[in-house]
Design a protein around this motif. Structure first.
Motif, mmCIF file in Angstrom:
data_model
loop_
_atom_site.group_PDB
_atom_site.id
_atom_site.type_symbol
_atom_site.label_atom_id
_atom_site.label_comp_id
_atom_site.label_asym_id
_atom_site.label_seq_id
_atom_site.Cartn_x
_atom_site.Cartn_y
_atom_site.Cartn_z
ATOM 1 N N TRP A 184 -7.300 8.893 -7.523
ATOM 2 C CA TRP A 184 -5.842 8.988 -7.362
ATOM 3 C C TRP A 184 -5.424 8.720 -5.915
ATOM 4 O O TRP A 184 -4.469 8.002 -5.650
ATOM 5 C CB TRP A 184 -5.350 10.367 -7.777
ATOM 6 C CG TRP A 184 -5.550 10.706 -9.206
ATOM 7 C CD1 TRP A 184 -6.502 11.534 -9.737
ATOM 8 C CD2 TRP A 184 -4.795 10.215 -10.326
ATOM 9 N NE1 TRP A 184 -6.381 11.593 -11.104
ATOM 10 C CE2 TRP A 184 -5.335 10.800 -11.483
ATOM 11 C CE3 TRP A 184 -3.707 9.348 -10.443
ATOM 12 C CZ2 TRP A 184 -4.823 10.551 -12.757
ATOM 13 C CZ3 TRP A 184 -3.198 9.092 -11.707
ATOM 14 C CH2 TRP A 184 -3.753 9.682 -12.844
ATOM 15 N N ARG A 187 -4.891 5.124 -4.103
ATOM 16 C CA ARG A 187 -3.730 4.288 -4.394
ATOM 17 C C ARG A 187 -2.469 4.904 -3.792
ATOM 18 O O ARG A 187 -2.387 6.127 -3.597
ATOM 19 C CB ARG A 187 -3.557 4.124 -5.902
ATOM 20 C CG ARG A 187 -4.677 3.314 -6.541
ATOM 21 C CD ARG A 187 -4.354 2.996 -7.985
ATOM 22 N NE ARG A 187 -4.428 4.180 -8.830
ATOM 23 C CZ ARG A 187 -3.939 4.245 -10.078
ATOM 24 N NH1 ARG A 187 -3.328 3.186 -10.593
ATOM 25 N NH2 ARG A 187 -4.064 5.340 -10.779
ATOM 26 N N THR A 188 -1.495 4.062 -3.497
ATOM 27 C CA THR A 188 -0.236 4.580 -2.970
ATOM 28 C C THR A 188 0.576 5.220 -4.099
ATOM 29 O O THR A 188 0.356 4.953 -5.288
ATOM 30 C CB THR A 188 0.608 3.484 -2.312
ATOM 31 O OG1 THR A 188 1.061 2.570 -3.323
ATOM 32 C CG2 THR A 188 -0.171 2.753 -1.237
ATOM 33 N N THR A 189 1.528 6.026 -3.704
ATOM 34 C CA THR A 189 2.420 6.666 -4.670
ATOM 35 C C THR A 189 3.168 5.613 -5.480
ATOM 36 O O THR A 189 3.310 5.734 -6.711
ATOM 37 C CB THR A 189 3.418 7.581 -3.935
ATOM 38 O OG1 THR A 189 2.681 8.528 -3.139
ATOM 39 C CG2 THR A 189 4.310 8.323 -4.904
ATOM 40 N N ALA A 190 3.641 4.560 -4.817
ATOM 41 C CA ALA A 190 4.390 3.513 -5.512
ATOM 42 C C ALA A 190 3.517 2.793 -6.521
ATOM 43 O O ALA A 190 3.975 2.466 -7.632
ATOM 44 C CB ALA A 190 4.966 2.526 -4.506
ATOM 45 N N GLU A 191 2.266 2.534 -6.171
ATOM 46 C CA GLU A 191 1.371 1.839 -7.092
ATOM 47 C C GLU A 191 1.179 2.634 -8.379
ATOM 48 O O GLU A 191 1.227 2.077 -9.489
ATOM 49 C CB GLU A 191 0.012 1.589 -6.420
ATOM 50 C CG GLU A 191 0.047 0.494 -5.373
ATOM 51 C CD GLU A 191 -1.259 0.394 -4.604
ATOM 52 O OE1 GLU A 191 -1.518 -0.680 -4.054
ATOM 53 O OE2 GLU A 191 -2.009 1.387 -4.539
ATOM 54 N N VAL A 192 0.969 3.926 -8.248
ATOM 55 C CA VAL A 192 0.757 4.754 -9.430
ATOM 56 C C VAL A 192 2.038 4.858 -10.255
ATOM 57 O O VAL A 192 2.021 4.697 -11.489
ATOM 58 C CB VAL A 192 0.270 6.162 -9.025
ATOM 59 C CG1 VAL A 192 0.221 7.094 -10.240
ATOM 60 C CG2 VAL A 192 -1.109 6.077 -8.370
ATOM 61 N N ARG A 194 4.642 2.847 -10.400
ATOM 62 C CA ARG A 194 5.073 1.596 -11.031
ATOM 63 C C ARG A 194 4.332 1.343 -12.347
ATOM 64 O O ARG A 194 4.832 0.630 -13.217
ATOM 65 C CB ARG A 194 4.871 0.417 -10.066
ATOM 66 C CG ARG A 194 6.027 0.250 -9.084
ATOM 67 C CD ARG A 194 6.006 -1.124 -8.438
ATOM 68 N NE ARG A 194 4.866 -1.300 -7.569
ATOM 69 C CZ ARG A 194 4.878 -1.094 -6.244
ATOM 70 N NH1 ARG A 194 6.023 -0.721 -5.657
ATOM 71 N NH2 ARG A 194 3.804 -1.289 -5.517
ATOM 72 N N GLU A 195 3.154 1.930 -12.504
ATOM 73 C CA GLU A 195 2.440 1.841 -13.780
ATOM 74 C C GLU A 195 3.024 2.789 -14.819
ATOM 75 O O GLU A 195 2.751 2.657 -16.009
ATOM 76 C CB GLU A 195 0.958 2.165 -13.569
ATOM 77 C CG GLU A 195 0.224 1.155 -12.694
ATOM 78 C CD GLU A 195 -1.223 1.542 -12.474
ATOM 79 O OE1 GLU A 195 -1.620 2.641 -12.959
ATOM 80 O OE2 GLU A 195 -1.960 0.774 -11.824
ATOM 81 N N GLU A 218 5.678 3.531 -0.755
ATOM 82 C CA GLU A 218 4.815 2.364 -0.560
ATOM 83 C C GLU A 218 3.697 2.633 0.443
ATOM 84 O O GLU A 218 2.724 1.872 0.520
ATOM 85 C CB GLU A 218 5.632 1.154 -0.089
ATOM 86 C CG GLU A 218 6.671 0.656 -1.087
ATOM 87 C CD GLU A 218 6.062 -0.094 -2.254
ATOM 88 O OE1 GLU A 218 4.826 -0.291 -2.270
ATOM 89 O OE2 GLU A 218 6.827 -0.475 -3.159
ATOM 90 N N GLN A 219 3.803 3.693 1.218
ATOM 91 C CA GLN A 219 2.813 3.983 2.255
ATOM 92 C C GLN A 219 1.964 5.210 1.964
ATOM 93 O O GLN A 219 0.819 5.293 2.400
ATOM 94 C CB GLN A 219 3.519 4.189 3.603
ATOM 95 C CG GLN A 219 4.341 3.007 4.072
ATOM 96 C CD GLN A 219 5.045 3.309 5.391
ATOM 97 O OE1 GLN A 219 4.424 3.732 6.353
ATOM 98 N NE2 GLN A 219 6.362 3.115 5.419
ATOM 99 N N SER A 221 -0.307 8.145 0.114
ATOM 100 C CA SER A 221 -1.316 8.291 -0.926
ATOM 101 C C SER A 221 -0.728 9.081 -2.094
ATOM 102 O O SER A 221 -0.050 10.092 -1.896
ATOM 103 C CB SER A 221 -2.527 9.037 -0.373
ATOM 104 O OG SER A 221 -3.358 9.510 -1.411
#
Length: 536
Positions: A184, A187-192, A194-195, A218-219, A221
């Motif tokens: 977990w 990955r960035t907060t935004a990456e998780v 957006r899924e 976007e920055q 974790s």
């Protein structure tokens, strides 16, 4: 949230300049933040050690202390703590149950964005119901979000426990203990998110507490986002008597075993002799001796300024730390009104105000232009949260407004002295203060035209009082890379030298608190987390 102050008051600590301090101790703790105090108290209670805690400033407690102006007092960092049974149990163990807590309103945070208001309500099911009400059709996404937060938060237990176990065992089992959380945290907060959802507004609301950990989606974790979000799902609480009660109630545990907390005691160097800790050298040149030294000064300060020792271990740690970014700096406006919170209709609910849903874009625009809209304004009402405030300051109310601000704006004045900076600094500072006050009066119209006192702290204030080089609020920045750093453990390359505080575990008051627990566990070779996180 954790932020700077503009001048402090002291608990009943001994002054290094006015009292004779013994030379030899079982342990010396450098810094009196919550991580240092927690480690000291646990070493005293469960290790039977006489511990000397040294604080470079006259105000003890780090980000947990308060400061006064005539008729008023404000917290410098403790705006709220999650209503979490394990956290409460740790405080009860450290204070012998002397620290009392006041539950905040069921709606602990209110988010204002795009002309809409979103409430974060106490309890997972209440949180879920509010989000589903605000975002019909996103029920499945909200369920997936809560499941991800809970999974990451659960995985962190083994990740942090690995930091306390002996290194030979960590070499064998450490990878397995760290892996579930790193899946977990990498990955960035935004990456998780957006899924999970394509709804931009929902994503913005779910990440609205980003200033609690200092990085937008976007920055940051996702590991730190999940840690903080989960921390508040069961609501929030506030220390009765104000944040200063934290240090006041921990001190007796340290002192009961012959320990002392000493203010105005600046450590210039941690002494290493024969590859192990031997004590500290003070600013006046005096040597204080102990076979165990615990640093709560932050990993960058500890390895960069306090340790003169060389060696492959230290050089590797310094190289790793050099790659890490400092966390965000900030502005904090402290406001006083000559009416009570009740008369003004103020509750304890925090406000989060945003110019729009693009948290990363809002922050970038502001960093590039100080006259751009504030990317976030966090408004706290300490006098409404503390049931004893009216007794200490009758007829008064206090508010605090926090906004991020890059240290770069203030860097040219870093050689100047607190309260002695030039006219250009004062003009820039007052322009920011006026804007923040105007926004506050818009957000809280009950105080418009009634403000009696207002004072602004800047990143240079944090640098002066907290000794963070870039005025950072949270030590190292909570990027995915941070959680891969192997030097962020209690143990150091020198025997008898340990780290504590938020760089060891996680950021914020609770992160620093648990840093103290993990550090004491590593030192004593005991699973103190399992002991102190259960009700006494």
């Amino acid at each position: 949230m954790i932020y700077s102050h503009v001048g402090g008051v002291n608990m009943n600590a001994i002054s290094y300049k006015q009292h004779a301090i013994e030379e030899r101790w079982d342990a010396i703790v450098v810094g009196s933040g919550i991580g240092g105090l927690a480690a000291a108290a646990l070493l005293a209670r469960y290790g039977g050690k006489r511990v000397l805690v040294l604080e470079r400033h006259y105000a003890v407690g780090g980000y947990t202390h308060t400061f006064h102006r005539p008729g008023y007092e404000w917290d410098v960092g403790v705006h709220y703590v999650g209503r979490n049974a394990a956290v409460r149990a740790v405080f009860d163990h450290l204070t012998g149950g002397a620290l009392e807590w006041q539950a905040m309103p069921d709606v602990y945070d209110r988010i204002l964005m795009g002309g809409h208001s979103y409430e974060l309500a106490t309890g997972v099911e209440n949180f879920r119901a509010r989000m589903e009400e605000y975002f019909p059709g996103e029920e499945a996404a909200i369920d997936r979000y809560l499941a991800a937060v809970r999974a990451a938060a659960k995985a962190q237990d083994l990740y942090f426990a690995e930091k306390a176990i002996p290194r030979p065992l960590a070499a064998v089992a450490g990878g397995l203990m760290r892996a579930p959380f790193l899946r977990w945290a990498d990955r960035t907060t935004a990456e998780v998110l957006r899924e999970i959802t394509g709804n931009r507004e929902l994503l913005a609301v779910l990440t609205a507490q980003w200033a609690d950990y200092g990085l937008p989606p976007e920055q940051s974790s996702f590991g730190i986002h999940a840690t903080i979000a989960n921390h508040y799902l069961e609501g929030a609480m506030y220390p009765v008597g104000g944040a200063a009660r934290i240090a006041e109630t921990i001190a007796p545990t340290i002192e009961r075993n012959g320990g002392q907390i000493v203010a105005s005691a600046e450590v210039m160097e941690i002494l290493l002799e024969g590859g192990r800790a031997a004590g500290v050298r003070m600013a006046d040149g005096r040597m204080l001796r102990a076979p165990l030294v615990v640093s709560d000064a932050g990993v960058r300060n500890t390895f960069g300024r306090l340790i003169g020792g060389k060696g492959a271990g230290f050089e590797a740690a310094r190289a790793e730390i050099a790659k890490a970014r400092p966390s965000m700096a900030h502005l904090s406006l402290y406001v006083g009104v000559k009416q009570t919170a009740e008369e003004l209709g103020l509750s304890g609910t925090n406000l989060w105000a945003f110019p729009g849903p693009d948290h990363d874009g809002n922050l970038k625009r502001f960093e590039q232009d100080p006259e751009a809209p504030f990317p976030v304004l966090f408004v706290s009402f300490p006098s409404a949260k503390d049931p004893e405030f009216a007794r200490r300051h009758p007829g008064r109310a206090t508010l605090e407004v926090v906004a991020p601000a890059p240290y770069d704006w203030f860097e040219k004045w870093e050689g100047s002295r607190w309260k002695r900076r030039d006219a250009d600094y004062d003009e820039f500072k007052q322009a920011l203060a006026r804007r923040m006050q105007s926004e506050l009066e818009r957000l809280v119209p009950a105080i418009a035209g009634r403000i009696d006192y207002a004072e602004l702290s800047t990143p240079l204030t944090t640098r002066h009082f907290m000794n963070y080089e870039r005025g950072e609020a949270y030590g190292l920045s909570a990027t995915p890379e941070r959680f891969r750093m192997r030097c962020l453990t209690p143990r150091t390359p020198a025997r008898g030298l340990y780290l504590t505080g938020q760089d060891v575990v996680s950021l914020g008051v609770t992160g620093a608190l648990m840093g103290g627990v993990i550090s004491a566990s590593a030192i004593l070779g005991k699973n103190l987390a399992g002991k102190v996180m259960r009700p006494a």
